[in-house]
Design a protein around this motif. Structure first.
Motif, PDB file in Angstrom:
ATOM      1  N   LEU A  95       0.972  -1.187  -0.017  1.00  0.00           N
ATOM      2  CA  LEU A  95       0.104   0.030   0.004  1.00  0.00           C
ATOM      3  C   LEU A  95       0.928   1.165  -0.027  1.00  0.00           C
ATOM      4  N   ARG A  97       0.420   4.278   1.036  1.00  0.00           N
ATOM      5  CA  ARG A  97       0.246   5.157   1.889  1.00  0.00           C
ATOM      6  C   ARG A  97       0.965   4.549   3.343  1.00  0.00           C
ATOM      7  N   VAL A  98       1.871   5.334   3.876  1.00  0.00           N
ATOM      8  CA  VAL A  98       2.602   5.101   5.304  1.00  0.00           C
ATOM      9  C   VAL A  98       2.031   5.552   6.505  1.00  0.00           C
ATOM     10  N   ALA A  99       1.965   6.773   6.362  1.00  0.00           N
ATOM     11  CA  ALA A  99       1.545   7.545   7.357  1.00  0.00           C
ATOM     12  C   ALA A  99       1.285   9.077   7.224  1.00  0.00           C
ATOM     13  N   ALA A 100       0.316   9.687   8.122  1.00  0.00           N
ATOM     14  CA  ALA A 100       0.115  11.164   8.278  1.00  0.00           C
ATOM     15  C   ALA A 100      -0.046  11.487   9.348  1.00  0.00           C
ATOM     16  N   PHE A 101       0.712  12.771   9.601  1.00  0.00           N
ATOM     17  CA  PHE A 101       0.854  13.459  10.745  1.00  0.00           C
ATOM     18  C   PHE A 101       0.119  14.717  10.682  1.00  0.00           C
ATOM     19  N   HIS A 102      -0.385  15.050  11.846  1.00  0.00           N
ATOM     20  CA  HIS A 102      -1.272  16.559  11.684  1.00  0.00           C
ATOM     21  C   HIS A 102      -0.682  17.343  12.981  1.00  0.00           C
ATOM     22  N   ASN A 107       3.050  22.909  17.805  1.00  0.00           N
ATOM     23  CA  ASN A 107       4.300  22.377  17.976  1.00  0.00           C
ATOM     24  C   ASN A 107       5.616  23.245  17.848  1.00  0.00           C
ATOM     25  N   GLN A 111       8.930  18.802  12.666  1.00  0.00           N
ATOM     26  CA  GLN A 111       9.731  17.859  12.420  1.00  0.00           C
ATOM     27  C   GLN A 111       9.029  16.677  13.179  1.00  0.00           C
ATOM     28  N   VAL A 112       9.076  15.554  12.456  1.00  0.00           N
ATOM     29  CA  VAL A 112       8.285  14.309  12.795  1.00  0.00           C
ATOM     30  C   VAL A 112       9.343  13.077  12.381  1.00  0.00           C
ATOM     31  N   SER A 113       9.550  12.159  13.520  1.00  0.00           N
ATOM     32  CA  SER A 113      10.477  11.023  13.173  1.00  0.00           C
ATOM     33  C   SER A 113       9.548   9.797  13.489  1.00  0.00           C
ATOM     34  N   THR A 114       9.897   8.689  12.537  1.00  0.00           N
ATOM     35  CA  THR A 114       9.129   7.311  12.896  1.00  0.00           C
ATOM     36  C   THR A 114       9.882   6.398  11.987  1.00  0.00           C
ATOM     37  N   ARG A 115       9.337   5.219  12.063  1.00  0.00           N
ATOM     38  CA  ARG A 115      10.011   3.935  11.789  1.00  0.00           C
ATOM     39  C   ARG A 115       9.402   3.280  10.840  1.00  0.00           C
ATOM     40  N   ILE A 116       9.762   3.140   9.616  1.00  0.00           N
ATOM     41  CA  ILE A 116       8.738   2.485   8.661  1.00  0.00           C
ATOM     42  C   ILE A 116       9.206   1.154   7.784  1.00  0.00           C
ATOM     43  N   ARG A 117       8.451   0.625   7.385  1.00  0.00           N
ATOM     44  CA  ARG A 117       8.914  -0.669   6.511  1.00  0.00           C
ATOM     45  C   ARG A 117       9.080  -0.397   5.080  1.00  0.00           C
TER      46      ARG A 117
END
Lengths: 151, 106
Positions: A95, A97-102, A107, A111-117
């Motif tokens: 798919l 789409r991975v993620a969405a941040f609001h 704030n 700046q946003v950090s995450t961990r994806i596949r």
């Protein structure tokens, strides 16, 4: 039945069996077209411009099952000028789409950090929507040593 | 159910921008993988994470199956007053996990 025709039938059967086995793999892979559709669904016809967004991922991800990802947007994050959303897409995952941040002015820093596949080497795209409605993006081609699929 | 790991400073100066780090223990089954006998493992993912500060939502994340096991997110919040942070995770089976912590601002 001649030996010739039974051989032909065997070959046909093998070929169709191979096609069936391959099918599920093909259906769970996103394509550039699926990504384009997801972008259109999220952003409509609004132009997505390159710039203001910095996508930060290692050029070669060791482990596709856990890829540290940071998105930074050049924005003062004030009431009148701030990032509202950051969307993350991967072109060749099942798919896109991975993620969405609001986010919002509260704030202070965009700046946003995450961990994806990542299922395989592919293009990763980050798109930021500003409070004035403009869209800005960055993208990266990421190589993957150990992919997130097939386990 | 799930264990959570959060890191928010205990104290901040008024106007200071603090970093919030949040992780939850969750398999985040994408729905695309097979188990050892070849049966698909049903999708089971955290779909939403929200952070509220002083009763107001200041950050929200929508997660899809491409977010890694044990979803992790880090972001920033401007400290305005001593108030409570409330972090909420919701998964696609309706499980809700909440964590609260107080930030002292002086």
């Amino acid at each position: 039945m001649t030996p010739q025709s039974s051989r032909r039938r065997l070959l046909q059967a093998t070929a169709s069996a191979a096609a069936i086995t391959l099918l599920p793999i093909r259906t769970v892979q996103a394509t550039p077209e699926l990504l384009a559709a997801a972008l259109r669904e999220t952003f409509g016809d609004t132009e997505i411009r390159r710039g203001r967004v910095k996508l930060d991922i290692a050029l070669i991800a060791e482990d596709g099952t856990i890829v540290p990802t940071t998105i930074t947007v050049d924005s003062p994050m004030t009431e009148t000028d701030h990032v509202k959303e950051i969307h993350l897409f991967a072109e060749r995952n099942p798919l896109p789409r991975v993620a969405a941040f609001h986010l919002g002015p509260h704030n202070g820093r965009a700046q946003v950090s995450t961990r994806i596949r990542l299922a395989e080497a592919q293009r990763v795209i980050a798109v930021a929507r500003m409070n004035d409605g403009t869209l800005w993006s960055d993208e990266m081609q990421v190589e993957v040593s150990l992919t997130a699929c097939g386990g | 159910m799930a264990r959570t790991f959060i890191r928010i400073p205990a104290e901040a100066k008024p106007g200071e921008i603090v970093e919030v780090k949040a992780m939850i223990e969750h398999p985040q089954h994408s729905g695309f993988r097979l188990d050892h006998v070849g049966k698909p493992i049903p999708r089971h993912i955290v779909t939403t994470f929200t952070c509220s500060y002083a009763g107001k939502e200041v950050f929200r994340a929508d997660f899809h199956p491409s977010v890694a096991t044990n979803p992790y997110v880090a972001f920033f919040v401007r400290a305005t007053a001593a108030a409570e942070f409330e972090l909420t995770w919701i998964d696609d089976r309706g499980t809700v996990v909440k964590e609260r912590t107080t930030l002292n601002v002086a």
